[in-house]
Design an enzyme around this catalytic site. Sequence first.
Site, PDB file in Angstrom:
ATOM      1  N   TYR A  31     -22.816 -12.291   6.178  1.00 56.40           N
ATOM      2  CA  TYR A  31     -21.943 -13.409   5.807  1.00 56.40           C
ATOM      3  C   TYR A  31     -20.517 -12.876   5.717  1.00 56.40           C
ATOM      4  O   TYR A  31     -20.302 -11.690   5.471  1.00 56.40           O
ATOM      5  CB  TYR A  31     -22.334 -13.981   4.442  1.00 56.40           C
ATOM      6  CG  TYR A  31     -23.619 -14.773   4.441  1.00 56.40           C
ATOM      7  CD1 TYR A  31     -23.667 -16.064   4.972  1.00 56.40           C
ATOM      8  CD2 TYR A  31     -24.784 -14.250   3.891  1.00 56.40           C
ATOM      9  CE1 TYR A  31     -24.835 -16.792   4.966  1.00 56.40           C
ATOM     10  CE2 TYR A  31     -25.964 -14.976   3.875  1.00 56.40           C
ATOM     11  CZ  TYR A  31     -25.993 -16.259   4.416  1.00 56.40           C
ATOM     12  OH  TYR A  31     -27.151 -16.979   4.408  1.00 56.40           O
TER      13      TYR A  31
ATOM     14  N   PRO B 224     -33.846 -13.376   8.839  1.00 55.59           N
ATOM     15  CA  PRO B 224     -33.283 -12.943   7.550  1.00 55.59           C
ATOM     16  C   PRO B 224     -33.630 -13.927   6.443  1.00 55.59           C
ATOM     17  O   PRO B 224     -33.298 -15.104   6.517  1.00 55.59           O
ATOM     18  CB  PRO B 224     -31.771 -12.916   7.813  1.00 55.59           C
ATOM     19  CG  PRO B 224     -31.551 -13.831   8.967  1.00 55.59           C
ATOM     20  CD  PRO B 224     -32.799 -13.779   9.790  1.00 55.59           C
TER      21      PRO B 224
ATOM     22  N   ARG C 197     -29.909 -27.841  -2.624  1.00 57.69           N
ATOM     23  CA  ARG C 197     -31.361 -27.685  -2.704  1.00 57.69           C
ATOM     24  C   ARG C 197     -31.795 -28.174  -4.085  1.00 57.69           C
ATOM     25  O   ARG C 197     -31.616 -27.488  -5.088  1.00 57.69           O
ATOM     26  CB  ARG C 197     -31.731 -26.222  -2.446  1.00 57.69           C
ATOM     27  CG  ARG C 197     -31.238 -25.780  -1.058  1.00 57.69           C
ATOM     28  CD  ARG C 197     -31.072 -24.298  -0.890  1.00 57.69           C
ATOM     29  NE  ARG C 197     -30.222 -23.997   0.261  1.00 57.69           N
ATOM     30  CZ  ARG C 197     -29.802 -22.788   0.584  1.00 57.69           C
ATOM     31  NH1 ARG C 197     -30.145 -21.744  -0.164  1.00 57.69           N
ATOM     32  NH2 ARG C 197     -29.013 -22.601   1.631  1.00 57.69           N
TER      33      ARG C 197
ATOM     34  N   ASP D  77     -34.968 -19.708  15.440  1.00 59.65           N
ATOM     35  CA  ASP D  77     -35.835 -19.669  14.260  1.00 59.65           C
ATOM     36  C   ASP D  77     -36.012 -21.088  13.732  1.00 59.65           C
ATOM     37  O   ASP D  77     -35.291 -22.004  14.113  1.00 59.65           O
ATOM     38  CB  ASP D  77     -35.323 -18.703  13.185  1.00 59.65           C
ATOM     39  CG  ASP D  77     -34.030 -19.141  12.509  1.00 59.65           C
ATOM     40  OD1 ASP D  77     -33.731 -20.348  12.437  1.00 59.65           O
ATOM     41  OD2 ASP D  77     -33.298 -18.252  12.028  1.00 59.65           O
TER      42      ASP D  77
ATOM     43  N   ILE E  70     -41.684 -22.102  13.286  1.00 61.83           N
ATOM     44  CA  ILE E  70     -42.743 -21.392  14.026  1.00 61.83           C
ATOM     45  C   ILE E  70     -43.918 -21.134  13.082  1.00 61.83           C
ATOM     46  O   ILE E  70     -43.772 -20.445  12.066  1.00 61.83           O
ATOM     47  CB  ILE E  70     -42.220 -20.047  14.574  1.00 61.83           C
ATOM     48  CG1 ILE E  70     -41.093 -20.255  15.583  1.00 61.83           C
ATOM     49  CG2 ILE E  70     -43.362 -19.213  15.160  1.00 61.83           C
ATOM     50  CD1 ILE E  70     -41.496 -20.722  16.937  1.00 61.83           C
TER      51      ILE E  70
ATOM     52  N   THR F  37     -24.128 -15.162  10.329  1.00 59.08           N
ATOM     53  CA  THR F  37     -24.622 -16.492   9.963  1.00 59.08           C
ATOM     54  C   THR F  37     -23.438 -17.406   9.718  1.00 59.08           C
ATOM     55  O   THR F  37     -22.604 -17.131   8.859  1.00 59.08           O
ATOM     56  CB  THR F  37     -25.530 -16.398   8.722  1.00 59.08           C
ATOM     57  OG1 THR F  37     -26.660 -15.585   9.060  1.00 59.08           O
ATOM     58  CG2 THR F  37     -26.030 -17.762   8.295  1.00 59.08           C
TER      59      THR F  37
ATOM     60  N   HIS G  51     -31.013 -23.058   9.652  1.00 56.25           N
ATOM     61  CA  HIS G  51     -31.173 -22.364   8.363  1.00 56.25           C
ATOM     62  C   HIS G  51     -32.444 -22.837   7.638  1.00 56.25           C
ATOM     63  O   HIS G  51     -32.472 -22.984   6.413  1.00 56.25           O
ATOM     64  CB  HIS G  51     -29.936 -22.604   7.485  1.00 56.25           C
ATOM     65  CG  HIS G  51     -29.560 -21.425   6.640  1.00 56.25           C
ATOM     66  ND1 HIS G  51     -28.548 -20.557   6.988  1.00 56.25           N
ATOM     67  CD2 HIS G  51     -30.059 -20.953   5.473  1.00 56.25           C
ATOM     68  CE1 HIS G  51     -28.440 -19.615   6.055  1.00 56.25           C
ATOM     69  NE2 HIS G  51     -29.349 -19.832   5.131  1.00 56.25           N
TER      70      HIS G  51
ATOM     71  N   LYS H  25     -25.791 -16.777  14.444  1.00 58.71           N
ATOM     72  CA  LYS H  25     -26.953 -17.533  13.962  1.00 58.71           C
ATOM     73  C   LYS H  25     -26.481 -18.840  13.322  1.00 58.71           C
ATOM     74  O   LYS H  25     -25.636 -18.818  12.428  1.00 58.71           O
ATOM     75  CB  LYS H  25     -27.716 -16.697  12.931  1.00 58.71           C
ATOM     76  CG  LYS H  25     -28.897 -17.395  12.283  1.00 58.71           C
ATOM     77  CD  LYS H  25     -29.553 -16.459  11.283  1.00 58.71           C
ATOM     78  CE  LYS H  25     -30.775 -17.064  10.634  1.00 58.71           C
ATOM     79  NZ  LYS H  25     -30.467 -18.196   9.749  1.00 58.71           N
TER      80      LYS H  25
ATOM     81  N   SER I  19     -31.653  -9.313   5.552  1.00 53.43           N
ATOM     82  CA  SER I  19     -30.717 -10.251   4.932  1.00 53.43           C
ATOM     83  C   SER I  19     -29.667  -9.525   4.104  1.00 53.43           C
ATOM     84  O   SER I  19     -29.965  -8.520   3.437  1.00 53.43           O
ATOM     85  CB  SER I  19     -31.485 -11.214   4.021  1.00 53.43           C
ATOM     86  OG  SER I  19     -30.601 -12.002   3.248  1.00 53.43           O
TER      87      SER I  19
END
Length: 370
Positions: A143, A90, A178, A296, A299, A169, A265, A241, A119
């Site tokens: 969420y 997602p 961020r 995830d 990758i 999640t 994440h 997740k 998502s």
Amino acid sequence: MNICNLEGGRCAEMAMVCLTDFEEYAKEHLSKATWDYYAAGADECCTRDDNLLAYKRIRLRPRILRDVSVSDTRTTVQGTEISFPVGIAPTAFHCLAWHEGEMATARATEALNTCYITSTYSTCSVEEIVAAAPNGYRWFQLYVYRDRKLSEQIVHRVEALGYKALVLTVDVPYTGKRRNDIRNQFKLPPHLKVKNFDGVFQQETAGPEEYGIPANTLDPSISWKDVYWLQSITRLPIIIKGILTKEDAELAVEHGVQGIIVSNHGGRQLDGGPASIDALSEIVDTVQGRIEVYLDGGIRTGSDVLKALALGAKCVFIGRPAVWGLAYKGEEGVREVLQILNDEFRLSMALSGCRNVAEINRNLIQFSKL
């Protein structure tokens, strides 16, 4: 990405050979704010970067003379067969990368017969995504909001639309810091919105916004009891997740969920946590096959997929590379990204002496070097 054929005086399109080719294209062609949003990690980006570096520390122990003339990459997730063990994680706001956004992503994953986790923060609605790829195999990433009715309504919507699992999640009680998004004052452009909540927040548009919806909408009080609440409102399998420890993996099993996605994440939440692949083994050892474990984060090649499966993942999911594929050529770009990973995975399997997914196991990994 053009290179000129000097003899003929024409420009030919450069072949996209590996996933980093798509990354370079996307970085060159997306706006700085959009690229920074997709590329962002939390704080100093240590965990984001380690997601990639961790794979490079893992070595394979290939077996030879095993007759790999025929190979089979098929596997199952939650009882459904997919063509190879790579799905789409997602990721938000696909319309920032390509005008058709998540509809293009859905068509690409349908074409390659694998799993697409849609998502919550889609720039196409769940209804539009289903209409674009009616036969696709889809899970929905959820969420939990302070207003539980919001979460409940979307659960009922996706269940009615034929989504096959909910991916809860759990690593975002608050959004990670961020830095570039703060510097860029990142906002969705006016022509785009979080489509699944279109019209829901109209009264609150004057307040501060975070990634397309009003700030402080996510519920930081979310706890294990909310898993029971979710089970009470849906019959869909629940996959958690964002688990990175054996303790939480055990709790997930005890709370009756059907799967775990080992995930940090994409390094966008807690900086300084483990790379996803480094957390995988202890979780697989704890779960002992009672539920499926996926992964995830980081990758980028078919051998990365092989390493994750050798360490016990049933399937892996890609996030940023799908967005790079979109930026390159929409649906066709995502298909190319998935096809390259499929081809590389098949080759890595064969060169390691594995004819099918069932033959991949921990004997393939050189533990002394981990």
